[in-house]
Design a protein around this motif. Structure first.
Motif, PDB file in Angstrom:
ATOM      1  N   GLY A  37       0.826  -1.207   0.000  1.00 27.60           N
ATOM      2  CA  GLY A  37       0.000   0.000   0.000  1.00 27.60           C
ATOM      3  C   GLY A  37       0.864   1.262   0.000  1.00 27.60           C
ATOM      4  N   LEU A  89       2.700   1.748  -3.289  1.00 30.52           N
ATOM      5  CA  LEU A  89       1.796   2.235  -4.338  1.00 30.52           C
ATOM      6  C   LEU A  89       1.455   3.709  -4.119  1.00 30.52           C
ATOM      7  CD1 LEU A  89      -0.562  -0.885  -4.524  1.00 30.52           C
ATOM      8  CD2 LEU A  89       0.951  -0.084  -6.352  1.00 30.52           C
ATOM      9  N   ILE A 142      -6.993   2.539  -6.436  1.00 25.66           N
ATOM     10  CA  ILE A 142      -6.777   2.626  -4.989  1.00 25.66           C
ATOM     11  C   ILE A 142      -7.830   3.492  -4.321  1.00 25.66           C
ATOM     12  CG2 ILE A 142      -5.202   3.560  -3.238  1.00 25.66           C
ATOM     13  CD1 ILE A 142      -2.965   2.280  -4.636  1.00 25.66           C
ATOM     14  N   GLU A 189     -10.656  -0.754  -4.625  1.00 24.86           N
ATOM     15  CA  GLU A 189     -10.455  -2.048  -5.307  1.00 24.86           C
ATOM     16  C   GLU A 189      -8.985  -2.451  -5.216  1.00 24.86           C
ATOM     17  OE1 GLU A 189     -12.890  -3.797  -6.898  1.00 24.86           O
ATOM     18  OE2 GLU A 189     -14.453  -2.289  -6.581  1.00 24.86           O
ATOM     19  N   LEU A 190      -8.703  -3.701  -5.611  1.00 30.24           N
ATOM     20  CA  LEU A 190      -7.315  -4.156  -5.616  1.00 30.24           C
ATOM     21  C   LEU A 190      -6.632  -3.825  -6.942  1.00 30.24           C
ATOM     22  CD1 LEU A 190      -7.371  -7.723  -3.997  1.00 30.24           C
ATOM     23  CD2 LEU A 190      -6.922  -5.527  -2.907  1.00 30.24           C
ATOM     24  N   VAL A 228       1.374  -5.474  -8.740  1.00 33.97           N
ATOM     25  CA  VAL A 228       1.839  -5.569  -7.366  1.00 33.97           C
ATOM     26  C   VAL A 228       3.013  -6.546  -7.267  1.00 33.97           C
ATOM     27  CG1 VAL A 228       1.149  -5.985  -4.986  1.00 33.97           C
ATOM     28  CG2 VAL A 228      -0.478  -5.055  -6.571  1.00 33.97           C
ATOM     29  N   GLY A 288       0.573  -6.234   3.658  1.00 35.65           N
ATOM     30  CA  GLY A 288      -0.377  -5.898   2.586  1.00 35.65           C
ATOM     31  C   GLY A 288      -0.236  -6.803   1.364  1.00 35.65           C
ATOM     32  N   TYR A 289       0.632  -7.767   1.442  1.00 32.51           N
ATOM     33  CA  TYR A 289       0.846  -8.729   0.363  1.00 32.51           C
ATOM     34  C   TYR A 289       1.180 -10.072   0.970  1.00 32.51           C
ATOM     35  CZ  TYR A 289       2.353 -10.541  -4.155  1.00 32.51           C
ATOM     36  OH  TYR A 289       2.446 -11.273  -5.314  1.00 32.51           O
ATOM     37  N   GLN A 294      -1.803 -14.212  -5.530  1.00 38.43           N
ATOM     38  CA  GLN A 294      -0.629 -13.486  -5.021  1.00 38.43           C
ATOM     39  C   GLN A 294       0.184 -14.368  -4.072  1.00 38.43           C
ATOM     40  OE1 GLN A 294      -1.732  -9.673  -3.342  1.00 38.43           O
ATOM     41  NE2 GLN A 294      -2.548  -8.900  -5.280  1.00 38.43           N
ATOM     42  N   LEU A 302     -10.672   2.902  10.763  1.00 43.49           N
ATOM     43  CA  LEU A 302     -10.413   3.429   9.421  1.00 43.49           C
ATOM     44  C   LEU A 302     -11.050   4.797   9.248  1.00 43.49           C
ATOM     45  CD1 LEU A 302     -10.906   0.187   7.325  1.00 43.49           C
ATOM     46  CD2 LEU A 302      -8.776   1.402   7.685  1.00 43.49           C
ATOM     47  N   ARG A 335      -8.861   7.242  10.891  1.00 44.50           N
ATOM     48  CA  ARG A 335      -7.577   7.428  10.216  1.00 44.50           C
ATOM     49  C   ARG A 335      -7.674   8.489   9.135  1.00 44.50           C
ATOM     50  NH1 ARG A 335      -4.791   2.185   7.611  1.00 44.50           N
ATOM     51  NH2 ARG A 335      -6.358   2.489   5.999  1.00 44.50           N
ATOM     52  N   ASP A 367      -8.313   7.124   0.882  1.00 43.89           N
ATOM     53  CA  ASP A 367      -9.174   5.993   0.523  1.00 43.89           C
ATOM     54  C   ASP A 367      -9.940   5.457   1.730  1.00 43.89           C
ATOM     55  OD1 ASP A 367      -6.825   5.085   1.677  1.00 43.89           O
ATOM     56  OD2 ASP A 367      -6.715   3.267   0.475  1.00 43.89           O
ATOM     57  N   ARG A 415     -13.394  -2.237   0.642  1.00 47.44           N
ATOM     58  CA  ARG A 415     -12.153  -2.898   1.051  1.00 47.44           C
ATOM     59  C   ARG A 415     -12.394  -4.044   2.025  1.00 47.44           C
ATOM     60  NH1 ARG A 415      -9.704   2.273   2.576  1.00 47.44           N
ATOM     61  NH2 ARG A 415      -8.278   1.148   3.908  1.00 47.44           N
TER      62      ARG A 415
HETATM   63  P1  ADP Z   1      -5.274  -1.163   4.043  1.00 45.58           P
HETATM   64  O1  ADP Z   1      -4.624  -2.344   4.658  1.00 45.58           O
HETATM   65  O2  ADP Z   1      -5.807  -0.199   5.055  1.00 45.58           O
HETATM   66  O3  ADP Z   1      -6.284  -1.535   3.000  1.00 45.58           O
HETATM   67  P2  ADP Z   1      -2.965  -0.674   2.367  1.00 45.58           P
HETATM   68  O4  ADP Z   1      -2.037   0.465   2.487  1.00 45.58           O
HETATM   69  O5  ADP Z   1      -2.458  -2.033   2.687  1.00 45.58           O
HETATM   70  O6  ADP Z   1      -4.193  -0.298   3.298  1.00 45.58           O
HETATM   71  O7  ADP Z   1      -3.576  -0.740   0.869  1.00 45.58           O
HETATM   72  C1  ADP Z   1      -4.183   0.370   0.280  1.00 45.58           C
HETATM   73  C2  ADP Z   1      -4.651   0.015  -1.127  1.00 45.58           C
HETATM   74  O8  ADP Z   1      -3.529  -0.329  -1.961  1.00 45.58           O
HETATM   75  C3  ADP Z   1      -5.583  -1.200  -1.256  1.00 45.58           C
HETATM   76  O9  ADP Z   1      -6.930  -0.875  -0.989  1.00 45.58           O
HETATM   77  C4  ADP Z   1      -5.334  -1.634  -2.709  1.00 45.58           C
HETATM   78  O10 ADP Z   1      -6.027  -0.821  -3.631  1.00 45.58           O
HETATM   79  C5  ADP Z   1      -3.853  -1.354  -2.906  1.00 45.58           C
HETATM   80  N1  ADP Z   1      -3.051  -2.560  -2.588  1.00 45.58           N
HETATM   81  C6  ADP Z   1      -2.170  -2.699  -1.565  1.00 45.58           C
HETATM   82  N2  ADP Z   1      -1.630  -3.922  -1.551  1.00 45.58           N
HETATM   83  C7  ADP Z   1      -2.187  -4.602  -2.594  1.00 45.58           C
HETATM   84  C8  ADP Z   1      -2.056  -5.919  -3.105  1.00 45.58           C
HETATM   85  N3  ADP Z   1      -1.261  -6.823  -2.526  1.00 45.58           N
HETATM   86  N4  ADP Z   1      -2.776  -6.253  -4.201  1.00 45.58           N
HETATM   87  C9  ADP Z   1      -3.583  -5.386  -4.789  1.00 45.58           C
HETATM   88  N5  ADP Z   1      -3.768  -4.129  -4.351  1.00 45.58           N
HETATM   89  C10 ADP Z   1      -3.084  -3.725  -3.264  1.00 45.58           C
END
Ligand code: ADP
Length: 185
Positions: free
Chosen positions: A34, A37, A55, A59-60, A66, A87-88, A94, A126, A129, A133, A142
């Motif tokens: 996250g 990105l 973002i 959505e993902l 990623v 986050g991954y 994935q 959230l 925070r 997004d 989410r």
């Molecule tokens: P949170 O855990 O609060 O959702 P993150 O910072 O982990 O916040 O992620 C923010 C956004 O970044 C996600 O809603 C998504 O759009 C994108 N994102 C982050 N990690 C991934 C991933 N592994 N695959 C796809 N999209 C991702």
């Protein structure tokens, strides 16, 4: 021996905060997809422009993009004690890609901390925070995506005997010392 850790949990569970606390004290490389990105968006790269709307809608981003970012950041000698992924992965595809990459670079995952938290608590967090997004609508998106696509990974990592359960509905420091204790033991 380097440590390779992963934080799993819903948006708002505190993955980023806990990973940051751990990496500051222990000089691990903290890789948050996250964060990476958002950085791309901030400095307005081609990739950043590609992912911005996705973002902000909650959505993902595509698995392919990623994976590219993860690969770029893991596949270096960072001169650290190891890394913490946050986050991954977020879906099974994935998780399988990560498995392949880690085999390639010979850096197997040692532990997955699953930060567990009730849904009503994370929604409140959230909203407080207030990131770009973090609107009510995107939060719902989410959380729905999390339940549908990410939650199955709990069982996935459990089957691999990598999962450590953490009660994330406690104060920051208590959670952090719990994690450290589990790492030491
Ligand atoms: P949170 O855990 O609060 O959702 P993150 O910072 O982990 O916040 O992620 C923010 C956004 O970044 C996600 O809603 C998504 O759009 C994108 N994102 C982050 N990690 C991934 C991933 N592994 N695959 C796809 N999209 C991702």
């Amino acid at each position: 021996m380097k440590k390779h850790l992963l934080f799993l949990g819903a948006p708002g569970a505190g993955k980023g905060t806990q990973a940051e606390l751990l990496s500051q004290n222990n000089s691990y490389l903290h890789l948050s997809t996250g964060e990476l990105l958002r950085k791309e968006i901030e400095i307005n790269t081609i990739l950043g422009r590609q992912v911005k709307d996705i973002i902000n809608s909650g959505e993902l981003v595509s698995d392919e993009l990623v994976l590219k970012i993860v690969r770029q950041n893991l596949d270096r000698d960072h001169n650290k004690k190891g890394w913490i992924l946050d986050g991954y992965p977020r879906n099974l595809s994935q998780a399988n890609s990560l498995n392949e990459v880690l085999n390639e670079i010979n850096q197997p995952l040692e532990v997955v901390f699953y930060l567990d938290i009730p849904e009503e608590v994370l929604i409140k967090r959230l909203l407080l925070r207030g990131r770009k997004d973090d609107t009510e609508e995107t939060i719902r998106t989410r959380v729905d995506i999390y339940k549908k696509t990410t939650e199955p990974l709990i069982q996935y990592f459990k089957d691999l005997s990598l999962l450590e359960y953490i009660d994330a509905d406690r104060d920051l420091k208590t959670i952090s010392s719990d994690i450290k204790q589990k790492m030491a033991g």
